[in-house]
Design an enzyme around this catalytic site. Structure first.
Site, PDB file in Angstrom:
ATOM      1  CB  SER A  16       5.294  10.354  10.949  1.00  0.00           C
ATOM      2  OG  SER A  16       4.411  10.459   9.855  1.00  0.00           O
ATOM      3  NE  ARG A  21       6.371   6.717   0.737  1.00  0.00           N
ATOM      4  CZ  ARG A  21       5.447   6.519   1.685  1.00  0.00           C
ATOM      5  NH1 ARG A  21       4.384   5.757   1.424  1.00  0.00           N
ATOM      6  NH2 ARG A  21       5.572   7.070   2.871  1.00  0.00           N
ATOM      7  NE  ARG A  55      -4.991   0.529  13.381  1.00  0.00           N
ATOM      8  CZ  ARG A  55      -4.321   0.592  12.238  1.00  0.00           C
ATOM      9  NH1 ARG A  55      -2.997   0.606  12.227  1.00  0.00           N
ATOM     10  NH2 ARG A  55      -4.970   0.631  11.086  1.00  0.00           N
ATOM     11  CE  LYS A  81      -2.851   0.928   3.710  1.00  0.00           C
ATOM     12  NZ  LYS A  81      -2.888   2.343   4.112  1.00  0.00           N
ATOM     13  CB  SER A  82       3.762   2.333   2.064  1.00  0.00           C
ATOM     14  OG  SER A  82       3.154   2.370   3.316  1.00  0.00           O
ATOM     15  NE  ARG A  86      -5.014   8.596  11.103  1.00  0.00           N
ATOM     16  CZ  ARG A  86      -4.389   7.792  10.254  1.00  0.00           C
ATOM     17  NH1 ARG A  86      -5.034   7.315   9.209  1.00  0.00           N
ATOM     18  NH2 ARG A  86      -3.139   7.462  10.453  1.00  0.00           N
ATOM     19  CG  ASP A  95       0.817   0.352   9.374  1.00  0.00           C
ATOM     20  OD1 ASP A  95       0.531   1.205  10.237  1.00  0.00           O
ATOM     21  OD2 ASP A  95       1.127   0.659   8.207  1.00  0.00           O
ATOM     22  N   GLY A 133      -4.852   8.379   5.456  1.00  0.00           N
ATOM     23  CA  GLY A 133      -3.917   9.368   5.991  1.00  0.00           C
ATOM     24  C   GLY A 133      -2.757   9.601   5.037  1.00  0.00           C
ATOM     25  NE  ARG A 183      -2.504  -1.609   8.323  1.00  0.00           N
ATOM     26  CZ  ARG A 183      -2.293  -2.046   7.086  1.00  0.00           C
ATOM     27  NH1 ARG A 183      -2.475  -3.316   6.792  1.00  0.00           N
ATOM     28  NH2 ARG A 183      -1.879  -1.240   6.130  1.00  0.00           N
TER      29      ARG A 183
END
Ligand code: S3P
Length: 441
Positions: free
Chosen positions: A174, A29, A353, A24-25, A127, A322, A99, A395
């Site tokens: 982050s 990108r 979470r 996903k990340s 968030r 994650d 996010g 998740r």
């Protein structure tokens, strides 16, 4: 009635071989960098989960050409200078639950000449966005929060000239903050540098240079040179280790399991979960280790393993951030006490979470203590089962369904459809590899 899925125990374990959707990340990108580049980029194995679709639609609304065949996404762009504001009445871009879409796009839009607005669903509106607003303002961007306490919606006012390069020391490790600043830095004068308290995932640092970005990395410090044009690039996205974590966990917990997961991203800033599972006694082998488009990739072989409790903190938290929902569930199945600490970031993810896991594990009969920065879990080697709520967090939903597979009595997960945020085919694949039938209601 709230939708639910019933996950029965899976007594025969998991055998066979699977491939998983693209990371996903990296997919976010690849699409964003291709949109900033001139020419046609071909992204193979792109994740098509809802979060990634938000990014794809966002760049489309800015005028970038997108064509999609299965999991191959072709991005045709003339670069950032050719972007135009979305035709939507108030130029709003809906980032949904994502996010990454909101934070990375705010870095990109901060340097554009038109005004734009970024919004999202109820979870994303809660968030923290101050962490990107503050550094982008320091670079000269005009960015306002229309929500409470620096939250979305965000309004980014068009900029007549470039932003100003700077050195920024971030209070949080982050990758979204780091990437937002670096993307703004592409359109800034001089050099932009980000210093992190701990090394967050480095997919931006690995992928941006392939598009022509001039980056320098030294430990926890990353710099980008402004004003460098980007050119199109083909990208092969590896399978997502964060999605694999649910199947790794299921194979470890269920008896008679031997599962091979092909072509998974094994970037060291992401492999904390493999290290933690191994420290708990997991049998996980890595085969065919290789590099694909600058990212380490390999095949995993996972076998049923007796697990013991463990304490997780420090940089392992960042490297497994994650996967902590899945880890907490696995800790409940291990023998002995486990602790997750220094993980307060979990409170500002898609849901809180820490709280969601504490409530759900207790409902499954697990002895669990909720702490400000983590959880203490008394592992008994087994979990009874029961009814739990995903809190709309993908998740959490997937982690709790693995709990069902390993439980004595099965688990009912309320609001299970949020899994589509990262992994639309998740329940189908669970049925295929376990042979159990999940019932939706
Ligand atoms: C991500 C970074 C992490 C992670 C998120 C994806 C990214 O968030 O939790 O799921 O793609 O950059 P933070 O950067 O907020 O830690």
């Amino acid at each position: 009635m709230t939708p639910s899925v019933t996950i029965p125990p899976a007594p025969h374990g998991i055998q066979g071989e699977i491939r998983l959707p693209g990371d996903k990340s990296i997919s976010h990108r690849a699409v964003l960098f291709a949109a900033l580049a001139t020419g046609e980029s071909c992204i193979r194995g792109c994740s098509l989960g809802e979060d990634n679709l938000r990014t794809i639609r966002a760049v489309q609304s800015l005028g970038v050409g997108i064509a999609q065949h299965d999991t191959t996404v072709i991005v045709k762009s003339r670069g950032r200078d050719a972007f135009h504001p979305p035709s939507d009445v108030d130029a709003s871009i809906d980032c949904g639950n994502s996010g990454t879409t909101m934070r990375l796009l705010s870095g990109i839009l901060a340097g554009c000449s038109f005004t734009s607005r970024l919004d999202g669903d109820a979870s994303l509106r809660r968030r923290p966005m101050g962490r990107v607003i503050e550094p982008l303002r320091l670079m000269g961007a005009t960015i306002e929060s229309e929500g409470e306490q620096h939250c979305a919606p965000l309004r980014i006012t068009g900029q007549s000239g470039p932003l100003t390069g700077m050195t920024y020391t971030s209070a949080v490790a982050s990758a979204q903050v780091k990437s937002a600043i670096l993307l703004a830095g592409l359109h800034a004068t001089g050099r932009t540098t980000v210093i992190e308290p701990a090394r967050s995932r480095d997919h931006t640092e690995r992928l941006l240079p392939a598009f022509g970005g001039r980056l320098a990395v030294q430990g926890r410090t990353v710099s980008v040179e402004g004003g460098t044009p980007l050119h199109a690039q083909d990208v092969n996205v590896p399978g997502d280790l964060s999605s694999a974590a649910f199947f790794i966990a299921a194979a470890l917990l269920l008896p008679h399991s031997e599962l091979r997961i092909r072509q998974i991203g094994l970037n060291p800033t992401r492999t904390g979960i493999v290290d933690i599972f191994r420290a708990m006694g997991a049998q996980i082998e890595i085969h065919n280790a290789r590099d694909v488009c600058g990212e380490p990739v390999g095949d995993l072989v996972v076998r049923s393993s007796p697990l013991r409790g463990v304490t997780v903190d420090g940089e392992l938290i960042v490297r497994a951030i994650d996967e902590l929902p899945m880890l907490a569930v696995v800790m409940a199945f291990a023998q002995g006490r486990s602790v997750i600490r220094g993980a307060e970031e979990l409170r500002v993810k898609e849901s809180d979470r820490i709280h969601a896991l504490a409530v759900a594990l207790a409902a499954l009969g697990v002895t669990v203590e909720e702490r400000r920065d983590g959880l203490v879990i008394a592992g008994q080697g087994r979990v009874r089962g029961g009814t739990v709520h995903s809190q709309g967090d993908h998740r959490i939903a997937m982690a709790l369904s693995v709990a069902g597979l390993g439980s004595d009595e099965g688990v009912i997960v309320r609001e299970p459809e949020c899994i589509a945020i990262s992994f639309p085919g998740y329940y189908r694949l669970v049925q295929e590899v376990t042979g159990v039938r999940l019932e939706t209601g």
